[in-house]
Enzyme design. Structure first.
Site, short mmCIF file in Angstrom:
data_model
loop_
_atom_site.label_atom_id
_atom_site.label_comp_id
_atom_site.label_asym_id
_atom_site.label_seq_id
_atom_site.Cartn_x
_atom_site.Cartn_y
_atom_site.Cartn_z
N SER A 1 -9.77 -1.17 9.86
CA SER A 1 -10.19 0.24 9.77
C SER A 1 -9.25 1.08 8.92
O SER A 1 -9.69 1.96 8.18
CB SER A 1 -10.31 0.84 11.17
OG SER A 1 -11.32 0.16 11.89
N ARG B 1 17.84 -6.13 12.79
CA ARG B 1 17.33 -4.76 12.67
C ARG B 1 17.72 -3.90 13.87
O ARG B 1 17.18 -2.82 14.06
CB ARG B 1 15.81 -4.75 12.46
CG ARG B 1 15.01 -5.30 13.59
CD ARG B 1 13.51 -5.10 13.38
NE ARG B 1 12.79 -5.76 14.46
CZ ARG B 1 11.52 -6.14 14.37
NH1 ARG B 1 10.83 -5.94 13.27
NH2 ARG B 1 10.93 -6.72 15.39
N ARG C 1 8.94 -6.75 2.89
CA ARG C 1 8.84 -5.95 4.12
C ARG C 1 10.20 -5.31 4.38
O ARG C 1 11.23 -5.96 4.25
CB ARG C 1 8.41 -6.85 5.28
CG ARG C 1 8.25 -6.07 6.57
CD ARG C 1 7.52 -6.85 7.62
NE ARG C 1 8.10 -6.63 8.93
CZ ARG C 1 7.63 -7.13 10.05
NH1 ARG C 1 6.55 -7.90 10.02
NH2 ARG C 1 8.21 -6.88 11.20
N HIS D 1 -12.44 -8.95 13.72
CA HIS D 1 -13.32 -8.44 12.67
C HIS D 1 -13.99 -9.62 11.96
O HIS D 1 -13.57 -10.76 12.11
CB HIS D 1 -12.51 -7.63 11.65
CG HIS D 1 -11.92 -6.39 12.23
ND1 HIS D 1 -10.92 -5.68 11.62
CD2 HIS D 1 -12.19 -5.73 13.39
CE1 HIS D 1 -10.61 -4.63 12.36
NE2 HIS D 1 -11.35 -4.65 13.45
#
Length: 504
Positions: free
Chosen positions: A61, A189, A255, A455
């Site tokens: 979406s 991180r 990323r 989906h």
């Protein structure tokens, strides 16, 4: 030609194979059937590279609404970099040219560092191999690769094979494996600076286990029970590949989250208490923007500038618009549809209808569709909006439950709401385009009959509700929707929109 347009997005309403898995086909939808018999319609591609995702990846979406509102394919970082490597446009990338020219002219070393695996989450081996090829093209003698081993997005002992592949590529291209360390240290991180320090000391001070055969060193680590993610620092004894003042460093992770901390200690912030100092004169290149606050670093592939989206362009031309949905899809018809912008434009009204408070939507398959429809019909009847976009969420949100009977009820509710909305729109002189952002309810069962909650890769419909009996609609992709809306509004398409008007 009408000068008012309604864009109706039926979330998760793809064009299925008409088999048992296709709930939309197998459910009574009298109004949808009437639309398909009466008005011109076509198919839009809503997945993979057609919406800027990797080939064969299902649409979603967020990406769908971004492409619909932008009127162009908005490429995800990975796809953008892949295309650039594939068509060699990376060679003309100004930051690539500046990095390698600088190294060549100043006799500096070039360092590539990043996650060396085919996990596809943080990095790509293909990108690393391409960088080695570029170093060869510039004839840079001292090209060093610093390999962070994976074992999280890949098998914990696959790293040895990746080092073999890299060495084989370097042999015919350029570069030497200068160091190896697990991502546990190099890609922390959580501000565990003592881990980052292990990577810093390896890269800057050459501190680690000395090895003459890097593949063998990986095997020895496995033999000691230490797998890829946790590999302790290994230094190639045959080269001095440490990062020195004024060198070029390219961090090839695309990323950002696990690339930030190492970038901080190398370029942004001295941490004397941890024994880490930034390196003077470093020419430091990040594959993508890692952090907006970083100073003095270069970015190879910057964020897409999504200027002149449909919403922005309509506002700039003094048009009034309404964006309406229930909570589950409200961000999609506002933030994503407007290219990642939170604030409404001038003359842009928004209506948020709360989604029902239920644990899962199979318990209320109609969701808030009827409430959305009632508010929408009232807005249409005010006759003040040049453009309206609505999202009916049911096909997707109930589709995700995988409960067949609930999806049937969702489809029935959507059909009823489409009828009332379209009839009101026609009465007020609107032309309408009805589409989906991706499929879901069209593929509710797997081949073995178990529920499919994901989906689908199916194309989605594009129905043009118009009085014009001669009109035809071409097949296309989601990026073609905004130009088509502008055609209905009799407006010229801005240059930034590279999609096509589908109305013939």
């Amino acid at each position: 030609m009408s000068k008012k347009a309604l864009l109706m997005i039926l979330d998760g309403w793809g064009l299925g194979d008409h088999g048992k898995d296709d709930v939309i086909f197998n459910t009574a939808t009298p109004y949808w059937d009437y639309l398909m018999e009466t008005y011109p319609h076509s198919q839009l591609q809503a997945s993979g590279e057609n919406v800027g995702l990797p080939d064969g990846q299902m649409g979603n979406s967020e990406v769908g609404h971004l492409n619909i509102g932008a009127g162009r394919v908005v490429y995800q970082d990975l796809v953008k970099i892949n295309l650039s490597c594939r068509d060699n446009s990376i060679l003309k990338n100004p930051e690539i040219v500046s990095a390698f020219s600088y190294a060549k002219e100043n006799g500096k070393n070039v360092h590539f560092m990043g996650l060396t695996s085919d996990g596809g989450v943080h990095s790509s081996l293909d990108h690393l191999f391409k960088l080695c090829d570029i170093a060869k093209e510039y004839n840079i003698e001292n090209t060093f690769v610093h390999c962070f081993m994976d074992g999280r997005d890949t098998d914990p002992k696959s790293g040895k094979g990746f080092i073999e592949q890299l060495e084989a590529h370097c042999a015919k291209s350029a570069g030497k494996v200068a160091s190896i360390i697990g991502r546990y240290y190099a890609m922390d991180r959580d501000k565990r600076w003592e881990r980052v320090k292990e990577a810093y000391d390896l890269l800057v001070n050459g501190i680690g286990k000395k090895a003459t055969d890097m593949v063998q060193a990986m095997q020895e680590s496995y033999d000691e029970g230490v797998t890829d993610e946790f590999i302790k620092p290994i230094v190639n004894a045959g080269v001095d590949g440490t990062i020195k003042e004024g060198d070029v460093v390219i961090f090839f992770n695309y990323r950002n989250d696990r690339a930030k901390e190492l970038t901080v200690v190398l370029t942004q912030q001295d941490m004397p208490e941890a024994g880490m100092h930034t390196i003077p004169g470093l020419q430091y290149y990040c594959m993508t923007p890692y952090d907006a606050s970083f100073k003095g670093v270069h970015i190879l592939f910057d964020k897409e500038n999504v200027a002149n989206t449909l919403g922005e362009y309509l506002a700039a031309n003094g048009k009034k618009q309404l964006h309406i949905a229930e909570t589950e899809k409200y961000a999609h018809v506002t933030f994503f549809f407007n290219g990642g912008r939170e604030t409404p434009y001038d003359n842009e009204d928004r209506i948020l209808v709360p989604s029902p408070k239920v644990a899962t939507y199979d318990l209320k398959p109609e969701m808030s569709a009827y409430e959305v429809k009632d508010k929408l019909v009232a807005a249409i009847n005010e006759n003040k909006y040049d453009f309206i976009v609505v999202n009916y969420a049911n096909g997707d949100m109930v589709g995700h439950t995988g409960i067949y009977e609930a999806i049937e009820k969702a489809v029935v509710a959507v059909d009823a709401c489409v009828k009332d909305t379209i009839e009101a729109a026609k009465a007020q002189g609107y032309e309408a385009i009805i589409i989906a952002d991706h499929g879901n309810a069209d593929h509710a069962l797997n081949e073995d009959g178990t529920p499919n909650t994901a989906h689908s890769l199916n194309p989605v419909p594009c129905v043009y509700v118009t009085e014009n009996k001669e009109a035809k609609v071409a097949d296309g992709r989601l990026a073609d929707v905004a130009p088509t809306i502008l055609h209905i509004l009799d407006m010229v398409q801005p240059a930034e929109m590279t999609g096509c008007n589908l109305i013939k």
